[in-house]
Design an enzyme around this catalytic site. Structure first.
Site, mmCIF file in Angstrom:
data_model
loop_
_atom_site.group_PDB
_atom_site.id
_atom_site.type_symbol
_atom_site.label_atom_id
_atom_site.label_comp_id
_atom_site.label_asym_id
_atom_site.label_seq_id
_atom_site.Cartn_x
_atom_site.Cartn_y
_atom_site.Cartn_z
ATOM 1 N N GLN A 94 0.733 -1.389 0.113
ATOM 2 C CA GLN A 94 -0.113 -0.020 0.046
ATOM 3 C C GLN A 94 0.860 1.239 0.102
ATOM 4 O OE1 GLN A 94 -2.558 1.769 3.302
ATOM 5 N NE2 GLN A 94 -4.174 0.850 2.108
ATOM 6 N N CYS A 125 -6.875 6.906 5.409
ATOM 7 C CA CYS A 125 -6.445 7.231 6.566
ATOM 8 C C CYS A 125 -6.758 8.378 7.320
ATOM 9 C CB CYS A 125 -4.561 7.320 6.453
ATOM 10 S SG CYS A 125 -3.985 7.598 7.775
ATOM 11 N N ASP A 232 -15.241 -2.566 11.887
ATOM 12 C CA ASP A 232 -16.023 -3.286 12.910
ATOM 13 C C ASP A 232 -15.889 -5.046 12.471
ATOM 14 O OD1 ASP A 232 -16.411 -1.019 14.248
ATOM 15 O OD2 ASP A 232 -18.358 -0.811 13.617
#
Length: 401
Positions: A94, A125, A232
């Site tokens: 990345q 980010c 999550d």
């Protein structure tokens, strides 16, 4: 998806999983641990675990995010971070960049040197030191910049090796009043990206509250390329639920893997329809910690540095187990493998896996005002001041992270 295989450009994923890049976490030793856990589960299920070019049986395990300029400047630490694990069937890297020419140049360099089979660009980010320079989750607000950056990067990759897929990770937007996720999908598709990951939170949410999976489902319905869902995923059941609720092509796991590489075994089982979950005893966890530390020492060829890197992992590994404060402090200062084995061996290793070891991991915190360049939200076009700021940000070599 064809014959149980998820296709990402020329790559074939036997399991629709991706380990998210995490600074200071997803180095070679940790990626190998996670992948080994997944491959062991695949073996238990009687599935193929033999890697071959462009086939990733257990999914993709992405490097830590590295800066484009640091790559171009041959920053030693950055080059170490992108060195492939020889055991990885597919090497995913990345990149973070804010200036199109620099980012494209870094991608071309990785491909030309044979250091990447897959490149992912970070537009997700939310960390202030990234967004205040117009990078990460701030960048998609400037539509022309994102278009230029993606198109240039895809073009230079094609010149080096058109079989290397380009993907990207985004958030919902800066905040609810400045959403960018729908535009990002169209820009990515037009640029020839092979897949997109949506972390279903805004920059302002940071890691607080709940990820809005319904937005992932909406993106899936609009997409012509595979969509990975992120946010999550703390258990195999979470992954299964996300795919069921959103129809996403695959799931991305970040914080849920911290101190818990065996979550990838749970994920493989869950996505194969099995309810098997890992519940290691403290003895088993201690053995994993030692294995991790040994891998780290071998990879870095520096035992003292390896132990410093391990300290944060040890705290995560021991979450929920009954370990005295004095022992935790001692483990937080461990200097050698011998010390580590001694301290761990003195624990009550018969402890069963505690409920507190499950659930969410990593930072959560509160929603916060995003840190952005001055006047960034005034327009989706780039001003002269924006261009000057981006050039200055790109010129900073950084430390590889």
């Amino acid at each position: 998806m064809r014959s149980g295989v998820l296709e990402i450009g020329t790559l074939a994923l036997g399991t629709p999983l991706m380990l998210a890049p995490m600074a200071g976490v997803t180095d070679v030793p940790f990626r190998r641990l996670c992948r080994n856990m997944a491959e062991k589960a695949l073996t238990e299920l009687g599935k193929d675990t033999v890697g071959h070019p462009r086939y990733a049986p257990a999914g993709l395990f992405v490097t830590e995010m590295v800066t484009a300029r640091a790559l171009l400047e041959d920053n030693a630490e950055t080059l170490r971070m992108v060195q492939p694990d020889p055991q990885e069937p597919v090497h995913s890297v990345q990149i973070y960049g804010v200036e199109p020419k620099t980012t494209a140049g870094a991608a071309a360099k990785l491909v030309s040197l044979g250091l990447a089979d897959h490149i992912d660009l970070n537009f997700g980010c939310p960390v202030p030191k990234v967004t205040r320079k117009g990078g990460g989750s701030a960048l998609p607000w400037k539509t022309p910049l994102m278009v230029d950056l993606l198109q240039r990067t895809r073009t230079v990759i094609d010149r080096e090796d058109p079989t290397v897929p380009l993907t990207l990770k985004v958030r919902l937007g800066i905040d609810d009043g400045h959403q960018t996720w729908r535009d990002s999908l169209q820009i990515a598709t037009d640029a020839g990206c092979a897949a997109i990951t949506l972390h279903a939170r805004t920059t302002a949410q940071y890691y607080s509250g709940r990820a809005r999976w319904e937005k992932i489902a909406e993106l899936v319905r609009a997409a012509q390329i595979p969509v990975f869902g992120n946010g999550d995923i703390f258990s195999g059941e979470d992954a299964r639920n996300m795919i069921a609720q959103t129809a996403c092509a695959g799931v991305v796991v970040g914080r849920g893997a911290q101190g818990r590489p065996w979550i990838f075994a749970d994920l493989v089982h869950a996505l194969s329809g099995s309810n098997v979950t890992a519940t290691p005893t403290l003895c088993e966890v201690a053995n994993i910690v030692v294995s991790h530390a040994e891998l780290m020492a071998n990879w870095l060829a520096d035992e003292a540095r390896a132990m410093r890197e391990m300290r944060k992992h040890i705290g995560w590994y021991l979450r929920g187990f009954s370990v005295g404060g004095q022992t935790r402090r001692a483990l937080g200062l461990v200097k050698t493998l011998e010390e580590l084995r001694t301290f761990l061996g003195a624990l009550d290793l018969d402890q069963k896996y505690p409920p507190a070891a499950g659930g969410s991991r990593g930072r959560t915190g509160r929603a916060k005002t995003p840190h952005l360049p001055h006047g960034w939200l005034d327009s989706r076009e780039l001003s002269a001041a924006d261009l000057q700021m981006l050039a200055s940000a790109s010129a900073y070599g950084g430390d590889g992270g």
